[in-house]
Design a protein around this motif. Structure first.
Motif, PDB file in Angstrom:
ATOM      1  N   LYS A   9       0.829  -1.206   0.000  1.00  0.00           N
ATOM      2  CA  LYS A   9       0.000   0.000   0.000  1.00  0.00           C
ATOM      3  C   LYS A   9       0.864   1.257   0.000  1.00  0.00           C
ATOM      4  N   ALA A  10       1.913   1.244   0.798  1.00  0.00           N
ATOM      5  CA  ALA A  10       2.777   2.426   0.905  1.00  0.00           C
ATOM      6  C   ALA A  10       3.338   2.824  -0.451  1.00  0.00           C
ATOM      7  N   ILE A  11       3.861   1.843  -1.206  1.00  0.00           N
ATOM      8  CA  ILE A  11       4.479   2.180  -2.496  1.00  0.00           C
ATOM      9  C   ILE A  11       3.406   2.511  -3.531  1.00  0.00           C
ATOM     10  N   SER A  12       2.205   1.941  -3.390  1.00  0.00           N
ATOM     11  CA  SER A  12       1.121   2.237  -4.335  1.00  0.00           C
ATOM     12  C   SER A  12       0.689   3.694  -4.214  1.00  0.00           C
ATOM     13  N   VAL A  13       0.561   4.175  -2.988  1.00  0.00           N
ATOM     14  CA  VAL A  13       0.159   5.568  -2.787  1.00  0.00           C
ATOM     15  C   VAL A  13       1.211   6.506  -3.368  1.00  0.00           C
ATOM     16  N   ILE A  14       2.478   6.206  -3.131  1.00  0.00           N
ATOM     17  CA  ILE A  14       3.546   7.030  -3.709  1.00  0.00           C
ATOM     18  C   ILE A  14       3.494   6.956  -5.232  1.00  0.00           C
ATOM     19  N   GLN A  15       3.206   5.764  -5.763  1.00  0.00           N
ATOM     20  CA  GLN A  15       3.094   5.604  -7.220  1.00  0.00           C
ATOM     21  C   GLN A  15       2.022   6.529  -7.790  1.00  0.00           C
ATOM     22  N   PHE A  16       0.833   6.568  -7.172  1.00  0.00           N
ATOM     23  CA  PHE A  16      -0.247   7.419  -7.685  1.00  0.00           C
ATOM     24  C   PHE A  16       0.169   8.890  -7.670  1.00  0.00           C
ATOM     25  N   LYS A  17       0.928   9.266  -6.661  1.00  0.00           N
ATOM     26  CA  LYS A  17       1.411  10.649  -6.589  1.00  0.00           C
ATOM     27  C   LYS A  17       2.428  10.941  -7.693  1.00  0.00           C
ATOM     28  N   LYS A  18       3.397  10.048  -7.848  1.00  0.00           N
ATOM     29  CA  LYS A  18       4.458  10.275  -8.851  1.00  0.00           C
ATOM     30  C   LYS A  18       3.881  10.244 -10.267  1.00  0.00           C
ATOM     31  N   GLU A  19       2.940   9.361 -10.518  1.00  0.00           N
ATOM     32  CA  GLU A  19       2.307   9.322 -11.845  1.00  0.00           C
ATOM     33  C   GLU A  19       1.578  10.636 -12.124  1.00  0.00           C
ATOM     34  N   ALA A  20       0.824  11.129 -11.140  1.00  0.00           N
ATOM     35  CA  ALA A  20       0.071  12.370 -11.333  1.00  0.00           C
ATOM     36  C   ALA A  20       1.002  13.538 -11.629  1.00  0.00           C
ATOM     37  N   GLN A  21       2.157  13.570 -10.969  1.00  0.00           N
ATOM     38  CA  GLN A  21       3.114  14.644 -11.223  1.00  0.00           C
ATOM     39  C   GLN A  21       3.575  14.629 -12.683  1.00  0.00           C
ATOM     40  N   ILE A  22       3.823  13.440 -13.219  1.00  0.00           N
ATOM     41  CA  ILE A  22       4.249  13.332 -14.624  1.00  0.00           C
ATOM     42  C   ILE A  22       3.099  13.677 -15.561  1.00  0.00           C
ATOM     43  N   PHE A  23       1.877  13.210 -15.241  1.00  0.00           N
ATOM     44  CA  PHE A  23       0.733  13.500 -16.109  1.00  0.00           C
ATOM     45  C   PHE A  23       0.480  15.007 -16.201  1.00  0.00           C
ATOM     46  N   HIS A  24       0.655  15.707 -15.094  1.00  0.00           N
ATOM     47  CA  HIS A  24       0.487  17.164 -15.124  1.00  0.00           C
ATOM     48  C   HIS A  24       1.646  17.826 -15.874  1.00  0.00           C
TER      49      HIS A  24
ATOM     50  N   ARG B 196       3.164  16.565 -18.383  1.00  0.00           N
ATOM     51  CA  ARG B 196       3.031  16.239 -19.808  1.00  0.00           C
ATOM     52  C   ARG B 196       1.555  16.270 -20.208  1.00  0.00           C
ATOM     53  N   PRO B 197       0.917  17.446 -20.214  1.00  0.00           N
ATOM     54  CA  PRO B 197      -0.522  17.513 -20.523  1.00  0.00           C
ATOM     55  C   PRO B 197      -0.857  17.019 -21.923  1.00  0.00           C
ATOM     56  N   GLU B 198       0.137  17.057 -22.839  1.00  0.00           N
ATOM     57  CA  GLU B 198      -0.123  16.591 -24.209  1.00  0.00           C
ATOM     58  C   GLU B 198      -0.453  15.098 -24.264  1.00  0.00           C
ATOM     59  N   TRP B 199      -0.155  14.367 -23.204  1.00  0.00           N
ATOM     60  CA  TRP B 199      -0.506  12.948 -23.170  1.00  0.00           C
ATOM     61  C   TRP B 199      -2.004  12.741 -22.928  1.00  0.00           C
ATOM     62  N   GLN B 200      -2.667  13.779 -22.453  1.00  0.00           N
ATOM     63  CA  GLN B 200      -4.102  13.718 -22.154  1.00  0.00           C
ATOM     64  C   GLN B 200      -4.425  12.607 -21.144  1.00  0.00           C
ATOM     65  N   MET B 201      -3.631  12.577 -20.071  1.00  0.00           N
ATOM     66  CA  MET B 201      -3.820  11.559 -19.036  1.00  0.00           C
ATOM     67  C   MET B 201      -4.069  12.169 -17.665  1.00  0.00           C
ATOM     68  N   GLU B 202      -4.389  13.472 -17.623  1.00  0.00           N
ATOM     69  CA  GLU B 202      -4.610  14.111 -16.327  1.00  0.00           C
ATOM     70  C   GLU B 202      -5.874  13.600 -15.636  1.00  0.00           C
ATOM     71  N   ASP B 203      -6.743  12.936 -16.405  1.00  0.00           N
ATOM     72  CA  ASP B 203      -7.922  12.328 -15.779  1.00  0.00           C
ATOM     73  C   ASP B 203      -7.543  11.154 -14.882  1.00  0.00           C
ATOM     74  N   ARG B 204      -6.304  10.672 -15.026  1.00  0.00           N
ATOM     75  CA  ARG B 204      -5.834   9.564 -14.187  1.00  0.00           C
ATOM     76  C   ARG B 204      -5.175  10.046 -12.891  1.00  0.00           C
ATOM     77  N   CYS B 205      -5.230  11.339 -12.637  1.00  0.00           N
ATOM     78  CA  CYS B 205      -4.735  11.891 -11.364  1.00  0.00           C
ATOM     79  C   CYS B 205      -5.855  11.738 -10.333  1.00  0.00           C
ATOM     80  N   ILE B 206      -6.165  10.523  -9.956  1.00  0.00           N
ATOM     81  CA  ILE B 206      -7.397  10.211  -9.233  1.00  0.00           C
ATOM     82  C   ILE B 206      -7.369  10.693  -7.787  1.00  0.00           C
ATOM     83  N   LEU B 207      -6.183  10.832  -7.194  1.00  0.00           N
ATOM     84  CA  LEU B 207      -6.134  11.302  -5.809  1.00  0.00           C
ATOM     85  C   LEU B 207      -6.779  12.676  -5.652  1.00  0.00           C
TER      86      LEU B 207
END
Length: 660
Positions: free
Chosen positions: A311-326, A328-339
């Protein structure tokens, strides 16, 4: 021919003349190449989605997907019993281990040595028959090269040579070298049974032996790989993408498989365990209990700690992914910033405007005002994990192997190889995908440029901003909608962990997977990649074939072959089998369906092979020769160049060298 072209051709002929300085040497090479063109085509072996199952992989490699067993049966059917043929095959696969068992039970070991060496020489002669003597010679171990070569080219049915051959074998035995000689001969048989090995991606994750597979490949004579999504994930982690590092650790903890992480690559997980106990010590972490394989057991305290780390690494993963999605907005993946879409007080998550109840909402390291920010403790933990991945010498070495032997796709002998998909539009046309900002590619160009991007992440001379973009792009390749390695609407990792509504788990497959059974679509893809010929195919893996439900791995009227049948033990219940492998020899394609491999000990002690079913996919009208392959085309070009060199010598355009 213009002057520039003539100058260039003469320059090339001058260079060629350094290797072939006389008419005699050039003529000899033409004769040699023409002869090679008329040898049978070498056997190609295709494997996909190995997922760390090193024992099954090594066994399939040793038995060449049943190719060796087939040859032994053909050679000795009617001459020796089936049990003896099985024992001979086991000896070829595991010579050192089998010899120890035989010596402990065999009463007349010298007689056994004599019989067995002659049989092994017969098998070796058969598997070497499609190669030149020169190529066979290069495959022989130095200490026994002369002896093996003599035995391969002399026969006991030649009365004049029978005594000569028997004396060689007798002397091998009397000098105490029989064991070493048998081991060497068995290894040569394994080596010559397969000319080229193709891995269609996904060496990593789930099983415990990805590092063993890569160590095995490091010693293998000729292989290539088309990168899979799990390989790319590890490559991204090795390149320093923290979101990829989190994903790698999450998957390892999910399957309670830390052997590759800790023992093979020396990644220190103590900081993660300490962090997890501190922040998730009072959390039952029920959603994060590891998936244990059938028969596996784990003490409760370790099970709980693994879930907390998970769980600990999963929560960090969701945070790190969201940082990259923001970033790189051209990827159109900001909807996956679920937190950002969680009501932490109500335990509700909003996706696409609809509210969903969460299984749990215990997030001690999340600030609802800034959910994607790492806490100081998480930041420090990621710094330590990042350092461990970057300084792991063995991991860096293995990833360099994947880079040197791999790419996104390959075209070999009229076969287009890739791991998962080619992004398509709904009408089956190639889809343009933005790779670099404001640069779009499709099909072959997309695959090629992705390969260049991957390599750019590891090259020190890459411009800094491009290198940072390339490092981020590993995450898109792992879970991006239009990634040729993913090609789904989303990766529903968060939903599977936290939401109660299972409809949110669905990941819509891209149009390639929806249309790949259409022969016209496959032909369109093959045309776009420039694959010629009447017997061309697409070969890939990635999505397990559900044989237990009647799914056929042969699609599009034979144009497409999917060889992921669930090599990983984690898939066996789902697919009903333990994977497909494909063999392409001089007489055509054979698809081999495997049942689960028990273990090497059973294979050695009881002579048990993987139970496999072979299906003839496509039989050639004539036995294919080297001339019918890509190598044959290459040799034809070499022959033409040599004929031009001969012309230049004979007409005085070039002078022969080294003539007395």
């Amino acid at each position: 021919m213009n002057k520039t072209s003539m100058t260039r051709d003469m320059y090339y002929l001058e260079l060629l003349s350094t290797s072939f300085p006389t008419i005699a040497s050039a003529s000899t090479e033409i004769i040699n190449l023409e002869a090679i063109m008329n040898l049978p085509k070498g056997t190609e072996h295709f494997l996909a989605d190995l997922h760390g199952e090193s024992q099954a992989f090594q066994h399939v490699l040793k038995n060449a997907s049943g190719n060796i067993r087939r040859k032994v049966s053909e050679l000795f059917r009617g001459d020796i019993r089936e049990t003896e043929r099985r024992e001979l095959c086991t000896l070829i696969y595991y010579p050192e281990e089998k010899l120890e068992l035989i010596k402990a039970t065999e009463e007349d070991i010298d007689d056994w040595y004599h019989i067995t060496i002659h049989r092994l020489v017969s098998v070796c002669r058969d598997v070497s028959s499609k190669y030149t003597r020169s190529k066979v010679r290069k495959s022989l171990p130095e200490e026994f090269a002369y002896i093996i070569e003599e035995l391969l080219h002399e026969r006991t049915d030649d009365i004049d040579k029978a005594a000569y051959v028997n004396v060689i074998v007798d002397t091998i035995i009397s000098t105490g070298r029989a064991d070493d000689f048998i081991v060497a001969l068995c290894n040569v048989i394994q080596r010559l049974a397969i000319d080229q090995l193709h891995i269609l991606g996904d060496i990593f994750d789930r099983g415990p032996g990805a590092h063993i597979i890569l160590d095995t490949l490091r010693q293998y004579h000729s292989w290539d790989i088309q990168w899979g999504n799990h390989d790319i994930l590890w490559m991204g982690a090795c390149a320093g993408n923290n979101a990829c590092i989190c994903n790698v650790l999450r998957l390892s903890l999910r399957y309670a498989n830390l052997t590759t992480i800790e023992e093979a690559y020396g990644i220190n997980l103590v900081p993660l365990a300490t962090f997890a106990m501190e922040f998730y010590g009072d959390d039952p972490c029920e959603e994060f209990m590891p998936k244990l394989l059938k028969g596996e057991k784990m003490e409760d305290k370790y099970l709980r700690l693994t879930a907390q780390m998970h769980k600990a690494i999963s929560v960090i993963q969701f945070k790190k992914e969201a940082q990259i999605f923001h970033r790189r907005p051209e990827w159109q993946m900001e909807d996956r910033c679920i937190l950002e879409h969680i009501d932490y007080k109500r335990g509700i998550c909003t996706i696409d405007g609809k509210e969903y109840e969460m299984r749990s909402c215990h997030f001690p390291t999340i600030n609802p005002e800034h959910p994607n920010e790492l806490t100081p403790e998480e930041f420090q933990l990621m710094e330590r994990l990042h350092h461990s991945f970057r300084v792991s010498e063995k991991l860096q070495k293995h990833i360099k192997m994947l880079l040197s032997h791999g790419c996104m796709y390959s075209i070999c002998n009229q076969n287009l190889l890739f791991h998962a998909s080619v992004p398509l539009n709904s009408n089956g046309t190639l889809k343009e995908v933005e790779l670099y900002p404001r640069q779009r590619f499709s099909g072959k160009d997309l695959m090629h440029n992705i390969g260049m991007m991957v390599r750019a992440a590891f090259q020190n001379d890459t411009e800094k901003q491009m290198r940072l973009y390339a490092r981020d792009y590993f995450l898109y390749l792992w879970c991006g909608k239009d990634s040729p390695l993913f090609d789904k609407s989303k990766m529903a990792t968060f939903e599977r962990y936290f939401l109660t509504d299972k409809t949110t788990f669905k990941e819509e497959k891209g149009y390639y997977f929806q249309l790949r059974d259409n022969e016209d679509i496959c032909d369109r893809i093959l045309d776009a990649f420039g694959v010629k010929g009447s017997n061309r195919h697409i070969i890939n893996g990635h999505v397990p074939v559900h044989a237990s439900k009647g799914e056929n791995p042969i699609k599009a009227n034979g144009k497409l072959m999917v060889i992921d049948g669930g090599f990983s033990e984690a898939y066996h219940n789902e697919t009903g089998i333990a994977g497909y492998t494909l063999v392409y020899h001089s007489r055509g394609f054979q698809l081999v369906q495997h049942e689960p491999f028990m273990n090497a000990r059973d294979a050695i002690e009881r002579g048990l092979d993987i139970k496999s079913t072979t299906q003839l996919v496509e039989l050639s009208a004539h036995r294919m020769l080297v001339a019918d392959t890509d190598k044959g085309e290459e040799l034809r070009m070499q022959i033409e160049d040599l004929r031009q060199l001969l012309y230049a010598y004979r007409h005085g355009i070039l002078k022969e060298k080294n003539k007395v």
